[in-house]
Every structure is written in C-alpha cells, then in structure tokens.
Design an enzyme around this catalytic site. Structure first.
Site, PDB file in Angstrom:
ATOM      1  CD  GLU A 133       6.035  -0.733   6.684  1.00 41.83           C
ATOM      2  OE1 GLU A 133       6.606  -1.094   7.723  1.00 41.83           O
ATOM      3  OE2 GLU A 133       4.838  -0.980   6.439  1.00 41.83           O
ATOM      4  CD  GLU A 256       3.548  -4.130   3.697  1.00 36.42           C
ATOM      5  OE1 GLU A 256       3.271  -4.262   4.910  1.00 36.42           O
ATOM      6  OE2 GLU A 256       4.709  -4.090   3.261  1.00 36.42           O
TER       7      GLU A 256
END
Ligand SMILES: *[C@@H]1O[C@H](CO)[C@@H](O)[C@H](O)[C@H]1NC(C)=O
Length: 342
Positions: A133, A256
């Site tokens: 991320e 995720e």
C-alpha cells in the site's frame, strides 16, 4: 444474482489447474508494539489451520509485511521457523516505505533466512511482495486518511521491485513470482501503470468498509468487491517486466479483504461480528478455493485491541467470533441467498 454470476466468471477467468493459496495476513508485532516471537507465530498458524467451522480448503498460508524480526536491525522474522514447524506457505513481504537503507536491511534478512534454513524455508515461499500500500499512502486519499504515513511513488517502487529481483537471482527463490500489494484503486490509476508492468502478480487489497464515498453497507460488500476485482483484473495485463512479456495477463491475488468486528462506522459500514460474518459469506466463500486469498485477518488484537479490529478470533486464539462455514443456508442472519455463489 447478476453480481454472483460476475464473481464466478471472474474467478474462472483468473483460475488455473493448481491449488490456490489461502490464509491470513500476519503483522510482526502486537497492538502494544511488542514483537511476535516464534511461539506466537506458531500459535497463530496452528489456530488458522484448525479454525472451527471453516471451509475444508484450509488456511495454511501466511502473508508477511516484513522480513525483519520486529525491534531488530536485520534478524530474519521468526515467522519463518514457525512456518517451517507448521508447514505454512509464505507470501513474503519486503517493507519499502521506510526507504532505501531499510530495503537493504530487508534483503539482508532474506539472505540470512535462505542461508540459515535452506529449502525448508524456500520451498514454502509462494511469492515475494515488494511493498504494501505504498502507492495508496502517497496518494491524496491516503494522505487525507493519515498525513504522517510514509508512502512511495511508482518510480521509486519499481526501482525496489527490480532490486529485489536482482537480489534473489541465482538463489533458490530466483523462480518465485515477485509482485506488489496495493489498494485496487491504486492499481487502476494510469499513473501507476509502470508498476503493473514491473510485476509478476498484482496483489489487490479491497475493503468496502473503507469506501466511505459510496453506499457501502455490508449488504453492498459483494457488489463493491466484485467491482474492485473486475477493475483490477482489467488492468493486470502486459508490460516488459517479469515473465511472459507484452500482452501477458498477470494473476490478481487477493492479498487483503475483510470486514471489522468492532470499531467506528464508516459511512454505512457498521462493524460487528454479524456483519463480518456476512462479508465472509458473501465475499470470502465465493473466493476460497478458487483464487489466491490472504484474508484480513486472523488476529489483529493481541495485547490490546485496535480500532477498528478485523480479527476473527479476537484477543485470544480461541473460537472464532462468528460462523466461518460456507455451506448451504446456515447463515446466522437467516439470509439464505448466501453461499449459492456457483
Ligand atoms: C505440507 O503441505 C503441503 C500442502 O500445502 C503437502 O503437500 C505436504 O505434504 C505437507 N508436508 C508435510 C511435511 O506435512
């Protein structure tokens, strides 16, 4: 049922004959910032493999965020011997947002792990994710969410991806796919195209919970996840990096996703065990056994509970906080439409 069909078609599109990796994400430290030791990782991995009521496909893979044991400079993370002891496959993580010298330390830890454990370790590795991320944290949305969090631009990230490829070349991990993990909304940005081109796999994080700008109640979870997956699969093609060259479709791994059991409401998404159950059933049950998935998460609450908390077993490693079954019509909220995905 249109959305259900679309998820089924998508999973078929990205499927191949091999068995899919399925597991959870594992942080290096507890909520109070104390490090997880080998015994802690072993307890978590064993809990994941023996979850009451969970689908028979099993949860025996672990995605890590860093190669480094928390609180040390370059010691390999103790999740590695724990994975060896429990036969848990590993999606390794190289933490990149801390900059070049930190990446060098990550690679030193990886080299030490290879030298120390040999094939007992390297045979368990299914991929190496360079960064997590980083693009999101550097984006306007990411900065609005947390101005203090360090992220990376696409060019710097591609440099690290290539550095990791060089570092594992000629080692037993030389043939392992090298990729990156980011939010689906970053993968589809034209400015991040060069990252798609540089990777062997696209690690996608997608949380309808955090999508506060759209109608995002848990009942929209399947629709929003399907849209995220469809958009990401759509851009995951081509580039000179990795194997296969131009025009090659790159696998999308769900690195995720999940729904919180507790914490603040984001727009219409209300954390609760019941809603986490619904998201597991509506999204997870359509994915398990059909694509590579690392759910978020087994346990994020240890020595303190984060806000929000996504852990399905809470503080301890006891019974799941909600029903993990994917069978016919046994949902806790009586919505029988649930697991008829195929
Ligand atoms: C480890 O798990 C794999 C499946 O992931 C299985 O094929 C293998 O036999 C297991 N090895 C041991 C030693 O249990």
């Amino acid at each position: 049922m249109r959305i259900t069909l679309s998820l089924a078609v998508l999973t078929a599109a990205v499927s191949s004959a091999r068995a899919f990796h399925q597991g959870f994400n594992y942080g290096a430290f507890f909520t109070d910032n104390s490090p997880k030791m080998q015994s802690d990782f072993e307890a978590e991995f064993k809990t994941a493999q023996n979850l009451e009521g969970a689908p028979a496909t099993g949860f025996n893979s672990a995605r890590l965020y860093t190669m480094i044991q928390w609180g040390t400079a370059t010691a390999p993370i103790s999740a590695i011997p724990a994975a060896i002891a429990t036969n848990t496959t590993l999606l390794l993580g190289i933490w990149c947002s801390a900059g070049a010298s930190a990446v060098t330390n990550e690679l030193a830890a990886l080299q030490t792990a290879i030298a120390t454990h040999g094939p007992a370790f390297t045979d368990l590795v299914v991929g190496i994710a360079v960064g997590s991320e980083d693009l999101y944290r550097a984006s306007p949305t990411g900065r609005a969410h947390d101005p203090s969090a360090a992220g990376l631009g696409a060019d710097v990230l591609v440099g690290y991806i290539n550095q990791v490829r060089e570092a594992v070349r000629g080692t037993p991990l030389g043939g392992v796919p090298v990729g990156h993990v980011d939010t689906w909304s970053e993968w589809v940005m034209p400015g991040n195209r060069r990252v798609v081109e540089a990777v062997d796999f696209v690690g996608m994080d997608a949380y309808s919970y955090w999508e506060g700008g759209v109608v995002n109640g848990v009942e929209e979870g399947r629709l929003l996840f399907g849209q995220a997956m469809e958009s990401t699969v759509g851009v995951a093609v081509g580039g000179k990096g990795g194997k296969g060259g131009e025009g090659r479709r790159k696998p999308v791994w769900v690195t995720e996703t999940g729904f919180p059991v507790s914490g603040k409401t984001v727009n219409e998404a209300v954390p609760s065990a019941e809603n986490a159950r619904r998201f597991w059933r509506d999204v997870g049950c359509g994915l398990f056994g059909k694509v590579d998935v690392w759910w978020y998460t087994l346990r994020d609450a240890g020595k303190g509970t984060p806000e929000p908390s996504f852990g399905i077993v809470g503080e301890g490693l006891g019974k799941p906080l909600f029903d993990l079954s994917c069978g016919e019509a046994k949902g806790t909220d009586g919505d029988d439409e649930a697991c008829d995905a195929e």
